[in-house]
Design a protein around this motif. Structure first.
Motif, mmCIF file in Angstrom:
data_model
loop_
_atom_site.group_PDB
_atom_site.id
_atom_site.type_symbol
_atom_site.label_atom_id
_atom_site.label_comp_id
_atom_site.label_asym_id
_atom_site.label_seq_id
_atom_site.Cartn_x
_atom_site.Cartn_y
_atom_site.Cartn_z
ATOM 1 N N LEU A 215 0.838 -1.214 0.000
ATOM 2 C CA LEU A 215 0.000 0.000 0.000
ATOM 3 C C LEU A 215 0.867 1.256 0.000
ATOM 4 O O LEU A 215 0.578 2.224 -0.708
ATOM 5 C CB LEU A 215 -0.916 0.022 1.234
ATOM 6 N N GLY B 272 2.526 1.597 -3.275
ATOM 7 C CA GLY B 272 1.467 1.991 -4.209
ATOM 8 C C GLY B 272 1.173 3.479 -4.118
ATOM 9 O O GLY B 272 0.943 4.150 -5.126
ATOM 10 N N SER B 273 1.214 4.004 -2.901
ATOM 11 C CA SER B 273 0.958 5.426 -2.706
ATOM 12 C C SER B 273 2.092 6.265 -3.317
ATOM 13 O O SER B 273 1.853 7.332 -3.889
ATOM 14 C CB SER B 273 0.758 5.664 -1.208
ATOM 15 N N ASN C 225 1.541 6.370 -6.996
ATOM 16 C CA ASN C 225 0.557 7.404 -7.352
ATOM 17 C C ASN C 225 1.232 8.755 -7.575
ATOM 18 O O ASN C 225 0.850 9.500 -8.468
ATOM 19 C CB ASN C 225 -0.487 7.540 -6.240
ATOM 20 N N PRO D 127 -2.050 5.682 2.959
ATOM 21 C CA PRO D 127 -2.617 4.914 1.855
ATOM 22 C C PRO D 127 -3.958 4.303 2.225
ATOM 23 O O PRO D 127 -4.117 3.801 3.343
ATOM 24 C CB PRO D 127 -1.575 3.816 1.624
ATOM 25 N N GLU E 216 -3.069 1.580 -5.173
ATOM 26 C CA GLU E 216 -2.523 1.066 -3.899
ATOM 27 C C GLU E 216 -2.914 -0.392 -3.685
ATOM 28 O O GLU E 216 -2.087 -1.228 -3.298
ATOM 29 C CB GLU E 216 -3.007 1.950 -2.740
ATOM 30 N N THR F 15 -1.126 -2.761 -6.207
ATOM 31 C CA THR F 15 0.274 -2.943 -5.814
ATOM 32 C C THR F 15 0.377 -3.934 -4.654
ATOM 33 O O THR F 15 1.188 -4.873 -4.690
ATOM 34 C CB THR F 15 0.901 -1.594 -5.403
#
Ligand code: ZN
Length: 254
Positions: A18, A21-22, A25, A58, A84, A87
């Motif tokens: 997470l 993933g953030s 972004n 996240p 997020e 991922t």
């Protein structure tokens, strides 16, 4: 039986997923515009208000504010939590296959490049050079520990060549970003894997194009976004190459 320690490890990897993933972004929203990745704080795309750490947790921040900016109340794209979650789920899948190993790190790096490329392609129609060049260099360097430099170079040559040819034949149906992403993928999958990337991407692309045509969302002249299709194919191949080879052999031998 799953033990408590296993649950903690899985949860830990999910949370790391997470968080990465953030960060992806941030890359997705900045790389296409050549903005600095590190030296500026995240801000709301609508009201430009700088976000506080509390706004950047996240998934959690998105759920608490129900997908709206805390300052201007405008809705935030659901792509953010989606990136997020994808991922985190991919990280878990890679961990299931590879446990704590170098391949876990390589897989997570590859998947991060693929997710970034897919979502910049979806949102802007571009796949930034910084991303694909980085992918080629990373894939080549890491091949020293895995598939070998020669296999990696051949993978790059095969996918770059075949999609360059496809771009020339389709007269621009395929962008330069797609071709460079294919080269980066080849660096990770090697020649053997690249062959399957090409087959699987062709199948997914064919099915997707047919669905769009049937639902009248596209005409024969519409260029489809190929970045996500290549990325899905690359992930499947990198994860399950052995199984794919076995399946292919059993089909050929029958
Ligand atoms: Zn705002």
């Amino acid at each position: 039986m799953i033990t408590l320690i296993e649950i903690i490890v899985y949860l830990g990897i999910f949370i790391i997923g997470l968080i990465i993933g953030s960060f992806l972004n941030v890359l997705i929203s900045r790389l296409p515009y050549k903005e600095s990745i590190i030296f500026s704080r995240s801000y709301c795309l609508q009201c430009k208000k700088k976000l506080k750490p509390f706004d950047l947790i996240p998934l959690v921040s998105f759920l608490i504010t129900k997908g709206r900016c805390r300052y201007c109340n405008k809705s935030i794209s659901w792509y953010y939590p989606l990136v997020e979650i994808i991922t985190a789920v991919c990280f878990i899948l890679i961990f299931v296959e590879h446990n704590l190993s170098l391949n876990l790190l390589i897989g997570c790096l590859l998947v991060s490049i693929l997710i970034c490329s897919s979502f910049t392609d979806i949102t802007t129609g571009l796949i930034p050079n910084r991303l694909t060049y980085f992918g080629v260099i990373a894939g080549l360097s890491l091949s020293y520990f895995t598939i070998g430099l020669k296999e990696s170079l051949l993978g790059i040559a095969f996918l770059f060549g075949i999609y360059l040819l496809a771009a020339i034949i389709s007269q621009g149906g395929l962008g330069g970003g797609d071709i460079k992403l294919a080269a980066a993928i080849g660096a990770f999958t090697g020649l053997k894997g690249s062959f399957f990337v090409f087959i699987i991407a062709s199948i997914i692309g064919g099915v997707w194009a047919s669905l769009l045509l049937i639902s009248k969302k596209a005409s024969l002249k519409t260029a489809i976004k190929f970045g996500p299709i290549l990325s899905i194919a690359a992930f499947i191949v990198w994860m399950y190459l052995e199984q794919l080879i076995n399946l292919y052999m059993s089909i050929i031998l029958n």
